[in-house]
Design a protein around this motif. Sequence first.
Motif, PDB file in Angstrom:
ATOM      1  N   LEU A   1     -19.838  22.215  12.106  1.00 24.69           N
ATOM      2  CA  LEU A   1     -19.134  20.955  11.906  1.00 24.69           C
ATOM      3  C   LEU A   1     -17.637  21.220  11.818  1.00 24.69           C
ATOM      4  O   LEU A   1     -17.195  22.081  11.047  1.00 24.69           O
ATOM      5  N   ARG A   2     -16.871  20.476  12.606  1.00 26.97           N
ATOM      6  CA  ARG A   2     -15.422  20.611  12.597  1.00 26.97           C
ATOM      7  C   ARG A   2     -14.790  19.239  12.352  1.00 26.97           C
ATOM      8  O   ARG A   2     -14.928  18.335  13.161  1.00 26.97           O
ATOM      9  N   PHE A   3     -14.114  19.100  11.213  1.00 27.79           N
ATOM     10  CA  PHE A   3     -13.439  17.867  10.843  1.00 27.79           C
ATOM     11  C   PHE A   3     -11.950  17.969  11.177  1.00 27.79           C
ATOM     12  O   PHE A   3     -11.315  18.983  10.908  1.00 27.79           O
ATOM     13  N   ASP A   4     -11.417  16.911  11.749  1.00 24.97           N
ATOM     14  CA  ASP A   4      -9.983  16.794  12.026  1.00 24.97           C
ATOM     15  C   ASP A   4      -9.550  15.448  11.460  1.00 24.97           C
ATOM     16  O   ASP A   4      -9.760  14.403  12.079  1.00 24.97           O
ATOM     17  N   CYS A   5      -8.971  15.475  10.250  1.00 29.36           N
ATOM     18  CA  CYS A   5      -8.700  14.240   9.533  1.00 29.36           C
ATOM     19  C   CYS A   5      -7.252  14.207   9.049  1.00 29.36           C
ATOM     20  O   CYS A   5      -6.683  15.240   8.689  1.00 29.36           O
TER      21      CYS A   5
ATOM     22  N   HIS B   1     -11.953  12.559  12.660  1.00 21.00           N
ATOM     23  CA  HIS B   1     -12.761  12.995  13.801  1.00 21.00           C
ATOM     24  C   HIS B   1     -13.685  14.129  13.379  1.00 21.00           C
ATOM     25  O   HIS B   1     -13.265  15.058  12.691  1.00 21.00           O
ATOM     26  N   LEU B   2     -14.930  14.006  13.785  1.00 21.68           N
ATOM     27  CA  LEU B   2     -15.928  15.045  13.523  1.00 21.68           C
ATOM     28  C   LEU B   2     -16.567  15.464  14.829  1.00 21.68           C
ATOM     29  O   LEU B   2     -17.036  14.616  15.607  1.00 21.68           O
ATOM     30  N   HIS B   3     -16.591  16.763  15.054  1.00 27.11           N
ATOM     31  CA  HIS B   3     -17.334  17.354  16.180  1.00 27.11           C
ATOM     32  C   HIS B   3     -18.390  18.280  15.589  1.00 27.11           C
ATOM     33  O   HIS B   3     -18.080  19.153  14.775  1.00 27.11           O
ATOM     34  N   THR B   4     -19.653  18.069  15.988  1.00 27.93           N
ATOM     35  CA  THR B   4     -20.752  18.910  15.509  1.00 27.93           C
ATOM     36  C   THR B   4     -21.493  19.490  16.694  1.00 27.93           C
ATOM     37  O   THR B   4     -21.928  18.743  17.593  1.00 27.93           O
ATOM     38  N   ALA B   5     -21.644  20.800  16.699  1.00 24.49           N
ATOM     39  CA  ALA B   5     -22.480  21.485  17.681  1.00 24.49           C
ATOM     40  C   ALA B   5     -23.770  21.887  16.983  1.00 24.49           C
ATOM     41  O   ALA B   5     -23.753  22.706  16.057  1.00 24.49           O
ATOM     42  N   SER B   6     -24.879  21.278  17.396  1.00 25.59           N
ATOM     43  CA  SER B   6     -26.166  21.550  16.756  1.00 25.59           C
ATOM     44  C   SER B   6     -27.272  21.195  17.729  1.00 25.59           C
ATOM     45  O   SER B   6     -27.220  20.147  18.389  1.00 25.59           O
ATOM     46  N   ALA B   7     -28.269  22.044  17.835  1.00 21.57           N
ATOM     47  CA  ALA B   7     -29.375  21.788  18.747  1.00 21.57           C
ATOM     48  C   ALA B   7     -30.100  20.506  18.345  1.00 21.57           C
ATOM     49  O   ALA B   7     -30.693  20.430  17.271  1.00 21.57           O
ATOM     50  N   GLY B   8     -30.037  19.492  19.186  1.00 21.04           N
ATOM     51  CA  GLY B   8     -30.725  18.238  18.936  1.00 21.04           C
ATOM     52  C   GLY B   8     -30.012  17.286  18.013  1.00 21.04           C
ATOM     53  O   GLY B   8     -30.497  16.184  17.764  1.00 21.04           O
TER      54      GLY B   8
ATOM     55  N   ASN C   1     -29.259  22.830 -11.293  1.00 20.97           N
ATOM     56  CA  ASN C   1     -28.588  21.579 -10.936  1.00 20.97           C
ATOM     57  C   ASN C   1     -27.169  21.910 -10.495  1.00 20.97           C
ATOM     58  O   ASN C   1     -26.548  22.849 -11.017  1.00 20.97           O
ATOM     59  N   ALA C   2     -26.660  21.147  -9.546  1.00 19.73           N
ATOM     60  CA  ALA C   2     -25.377  21.487  -8.934  1.00 19.73           C
ATOM     61  C   ALA C   2     -24.391  20.343  -9.043  1.00 19.73           C
ATOM     62  O   ALA C   2     -24.763  19.166  -9.013  1.00 19.73           O
ATOM     63  N   ARG C   3     -23.136  20.707  -9.184  1.00 14.33           N
ATOM     64  CA  ARG C   3     -22.039  19.751  -9.089  1.00 14.33           C
ATOM     65  C   ARG C   3     -21.254  20.046  -7.830  1.00 14.33           C
ATOM     66  O   ARG C   3     -21.086  21.204  -7.436  1.00 14.33           O
ATOM     67  N   CYS C   4     -20.762  18.982  -7.205  1.00 16.17           N
ATOM     68  CA  CYS C   4     -19.975  19.184  -6.003  1.00 16.17           C
ATOM     69  C   CYS C   4     -19.037  18.006  -5.807  1.00 16.17           C
ATOM     70  O   CYS C   4     -19.220  16.925  -6.382  1.00 16.17           O
ATOM     71  N   ARG C   5     -18.040  18.222  -4.979  1.00 21.84           N
ATOM     72  CA  ARG C   5     -17.136  17.158  -4.551  1.00 21.84           C
ATOM     73  C   ARG C   5     -17.330  17.011  -3.048  1.00 21.84           C
ATOM     74  O   ARG C   5     -17.390  18.003  -2.311  1.00 21.84           O
ATOM     75  N   LEU C   6     -17.437  15.776  -2.596  1.00 15.31           N
ATOM     76  CA  LEU C   6     -17.674  15.483  -1.186  1.00 15.31           C
ATOM     77  C   LEU C   6     -16.382  14.943  -0.583  1.00 15.31           C
ATOM     78  O   LEU C   6     -15.939  13.843  -0.908  1.00 15.31           O
ATOM     79  N   GLN C   7     -15.801  15.746   0.288  1.00 16.45           N
ATOM     80  CA  GLN C   7     -14.532  15.394   0.922  1.00 16.45           C
ATOM     81  C   GLN C   7     -14.799  14.801   2.303  1.00 16.45           C
ATOM     82  O   GLN C   7     -15.797  15.114   2.955  1.00 16.45           O
ATOM     83  N   HIS C   8     -13.902  13.930   2.759  1.00 19.73           N
ATOM     84  CA  HIS C   8     -14.049  13.252   4.059  1.00 19.73           C
ATOM     85  C   HIS C   8     -15.416  12.575   4.149  1.00 19.73           C
ATOM     86  O   HIS C   8     -16.137  12.682   5.154  1.00 19.73           O
ATOM     87  N   PHE C   9     -15.741  11.865   3.092  1.00 23.55           N
ATOM     88  CA  PHE C   9     -17.050  11.219   2.960  1.00 23.55           C
ATOM     89  C   PHE C   9     -17.057   9.909   3.742  1.00 23.55           C
ATOM     90  O   PHE C   9     -16.168   9.069   3.582  1.00 23.55           O
ATOM     91  N   ALA C  10     -18.063   9.732   4.586  1.00 30.87           N
ATOM     92  CA  ALA C  10     -18.198   8.502   5.367  1.00 30.87           C
ATOM     93  C   ALA C  10     -19.667   8.092   5.420  1.00 30.87           C
ATOM     94  O   ALA C  10     -20.564   8.945   5.389  1.00 30.87           O
TER      95      ALA C  10
ATOM     96  N   PHE D   1     -19.732  14.697   5.604  1.00 27.11           N
ATOM     97  CA  PHE D   1     -18.764  15.062   4.579  1.00 27.11           C
ATOM     98  C   PHE D   1     -18.599  16.575   4.565  1.00 27.11           C
ATOM     99  O   PHE D   1     -19.392  17.310   5.168  1.00 27.11           O
ATOM    100  N   VAL D   2     -17.588  17.022   3.838  1.00 26.59           N
ATOM    101  CA  VAL D   2     -17.399  18.447   3.563  1.00 26.59           C
ATOM    102  C   VAL D   2     -17.724  18.657   2.092  1.00 26.59           C
ATOM    103  O   VAL D   2     -17.088  18.079   1.211  1.00 26.59           O
ATOM    104  N   ASN D   3     -18.721  19.478   1.853  1.00 22.09           N
ATOM    105  CA  ASN D   3     -19.143  19.787   0.489  1.00 22.09           C
ATOM    106  C   ASN D   3     -18.191  20.843  -0.065  1.00 22.09           C
ATOM    107  O   ASN D   3     -18.220  22.004   0.342  1.00 22.09           O
ATOM    108  N   VAL D   4     -17.321  20.437  -0.997  1.00 24.44           N
ATOM    109  CA  VAL D   4     -16.349  21.381  -1.556  1.00 24.44           C
ATOM    110  C   VAL D   4     -16.650  21.586  -3.036  1.00 24.44           C
ATOM    111  O   VAL D   4     -17.215  20.730  -3.702  1.00 24.44           O
TER     112      VAL D   4
END
Length: 286
Positions: A154-158, A171-178, A42-51, A90-93
């Motif tokens: 994924l590139r976040f600019d916040c 701002h989020l820019h994602t480069a991903s096939a499809g 089981n994992a714990r995480c903090r989600l930053q720039h969550f939308a 989001f960014v999983n930190v």
Amino acid sequence: MRNVTRGPDPAEYNAAPVASRPWQTLRFKDHLVPRPPVSGINARCRLQHFAIVSYLVDTDQLRRLVPPRFMLDSVTIDGQERGLVSAVPFVNVDFTLAAYPFPRLRMGQTDYRAYIIDRLTGERAVWFFGTTLDSWALPLPRHLWQQPWHSGRLRFDCQLDASGSRYQRYHLHTASAGASVELSLTQQNAPPARYPGFPDEETARVCLTHPLVGFFHRRRDGHLGAYRVWHDQLRVEPGHLLNARFELFARMGLVSIAEQQYPHSVWMQPINDFTVYLPPTRLEPE
């Protein structure tokens, strides 16, 4: 069949069942549950720039994409039933094992999901179309657990305001096939939030921010998979969409690029805390 695991038992997690339809008023006091114990991986995480950017969609098209075990957690607007889908970037930190010391990972992620109700348990849930992950750890969920996860950059600019609680720029820019993404949000000079189809804001928040179980089709064998998360009531606040281009939603025929400029709702939170109960389970065939 051999090597098949039963799905999570809602009673084990004190899951709140769904009341009768049509729309009823929902309150967090009826849906907040204690965090289940953690163990193993089981994992714990903090989600930053969550939308959470949600859209109304055609129910006929959406039902073709969701297994018959589930009904749509839909709303009615002007006498027309509409389904709901959302993109959740989001960014999983600080991602780490909850029970053991482990190196902390940082990785960008976007989940694509629909809101559903499990006919077998009556529980509100989400159906995952897929996830884009920016991490070397992608092979674990993709190949070992057969989740519909895919690679992306994924590139976040916040930028937050002086209070550190509201976004001047997101701002989020994602480069991903499809599944490429261009997304711009803000909380500056945003118009008053509206939640069409819901009787009030709290009902919308419970429905759209608090499902604690997600289902998906396993990549290789096509069986249903499921996993659970836990979080407290999210302290999201309304945001305003400036521009959106979610290639996946357009390619699936759910929300065109033109329609993506008019979301049902946008919520944002600088950071929050999640517990993820891993590994996912493989459900018995119906």
